[in-house]
Scaffold this motif. Structure first.
Motif, mmCIF file in Angstrom:
data_model
loop_
_atom_site.group_PDB
_atom_site.id
_atom_site.type_symbol
_atom_site.label_atom_id
_atom_site.label_comp_id
_atom_site.label_asym_id
_atom_site.label_seq_id
_atom_site.Cartn_x
_atom_site.Cartn_y
_atom_site.Cartn_z
ATOM 1 N N LEU A 17 4.147 -8.854 -9.560
ATOM 2 C CA LEU A 17 3.151 -7.829 -9.274
ATOM 3 C C LEU A 17 3.351 -6.736 -10.318
ATOM 4 N N GLN A 18 2.803 -7.016 -11.487
ATOM 5 C CA GLN A 18 2.998 -6.186 -12.668
ATOM 6 C C GLN A 18 1.659 -5.978 -13.363
ATOM 7 N N VAL A 34 -1.117 -6.123 -3.288
ATOM 8 C CA VAL A 34 -0.072 -5.117 -3.514
ATOM 9 C C VAL A 34 0.208 -4.357 -2.219
ATOM 10 N N GLY A 35 -0.826 -4.015 -1.470
ATOM 11 C CA GLY A 35 -0.646 -3.289 -0.210
ATOM 12 C C GLY A 35 0.171 -4.073 0.805
ATOM 13 N N ARG A 36 -0.127 -5.354 0.933
ATOM 14 C CA ARG A 36 0.632 -6.176 1.890
ATOM 15 C C ARG A 36 2.064 -6.386 1.401
ATOM 16 N N ALA A 37 2.228 -6.559 0.098
ATOM 17 C CA ALA A 37 3.587 -6.666 -0.453
ATOM 18 C C ALA A 37 4.352 -5.371 -0.198
ATOM 19 N N LEU A 40 5.616 -5.350 3.305
ATOM 20 C CA LEU A 40 6.817 -6.189 3.410
ATOM 21 C C LEU A 40 8.026 -5.476 2.816
ATOM 22 N N LEU A 41 7.847 -4.893 1.645
ATOM 23 C CA LEU A 41 8.954 -4.179 0.991
ATOM 24 C C LEU A 41 9.487 -3.076 1.894
ATOM 25 N N ALA A 42 8.606 -2.288 2.473
ATOM 26 C CA ALA A 42 9.028 -1.195 3.351
ATOM 27 C C ALA A 42 9.816 -1.727 4.554
ATOM 28 N N ALA A 43 9.328 -2.809 5.144
ATOM 29 C CA ALA A 43 9.996 -3.382 6.317
ATOM 30 C C ALA A 43 11.375 -3.933 5.963
ATOM 31 N N SER A 82 3.131 0.554 -9.618
ATOM 32 C CA SER A 82 3.734 1.671 -8.889
ATOM 33 C C SER A 82 3.630 1.500 -7.371
ATOM 34 N N GLY A 83 2.648 0.757 -6.902
ATOM 35 C CA GLY A 83 2.464 0.564 -5.468
ATOM 36 C C GLY A 83 3.625 -0.136 -4.769
#
Length: 183
Positions: A17-18, A34-37, A40-43, A82-83
């Motif tokens: 995701l670049q 990117v939003g769904r990723a 996941l990253l936050a979780a 950046s997202g």
């Protein structure tokens, strides 16, 4: 098959995701992927689980119909978007291959941390994501695929991999379903 469980030692691997990969056409809106990723990253970060951000900065030396020989991509192409909210605790692996395992220390990092399962998200379904899923499966990891956090350059390529390849490599589910399994 829907993801039925996540191992206690699960890592999230976000593929490519670049800037360069999201600069071209995608089967699904890039901002949604990117939003769904990011969800996941936050979780995963909130639970202290390993996050791996994989990017690609070139190609291997083999001849293809796209060109011959190794190529290096400009730094701007390989810059993570950046997202993703890159954090100091995130591990980054940079490669010039399709799989995040090839030519990197990823397997050693996962093994050292006792990781038994990986969750994959990113782009492109039939390139980096599929190759990483195959390599993870071949190495004995349980594989989960966040289908709505993955896309390809074409809907046909995405669908072929999702329905024809992923079921043999692991279990699939939505980002929300995977987050719910984190507890």
């Amino acid at each position: 098959m829907t993801v039925t469980a996540l191992d206690p030692a699960t890592a999230l691997i976000v593929i490519d995701l670049q800037a360069g990969t999201l600069g071209g056409p995608t089967a699904h809106p890039a901002e949604e992927i990117v939003g769904r990723a990011a969800d996941l990253l936050a979780a995963f970060r909130q639970r202290g689980l390993l996050v791996v951000l994989a990017n690609v900065d070139g190609t291997p030396a083999g001849r293809t119909e796209y060109g011959a020989g190794a190529r290096e991509f400009p730094a701007a192409f390989s810059a993570l978007v950046s997202g993703l909210g890159r954090q100091p605790t995130d591990v980054t692996v940079t490669r010039a291959t399709w799989s995040a395992f090839a030519g990197t220390e990823l397997d050693a990092i996962l093994t050292e941390r006792g990781i038994t399962q990986v969750v994959l998200a990113g782009i492109a379904t039939s390139f980096g994501v599929e190759s990483t899923a195959r390599a993870a499966y071949d190495r004995g990891y349980n594989v989960a695929l966040a289908i709505d956090a993955i896309t390809d350059r074409s809907a046909e390529a995405h669908q072929t991999t999702v329905t024809g390849v992923f079921p043999a490599l692991g279990q699939s589910g939505s980002a929300a379903e995977i987050i719910a399994l984190l507890g």
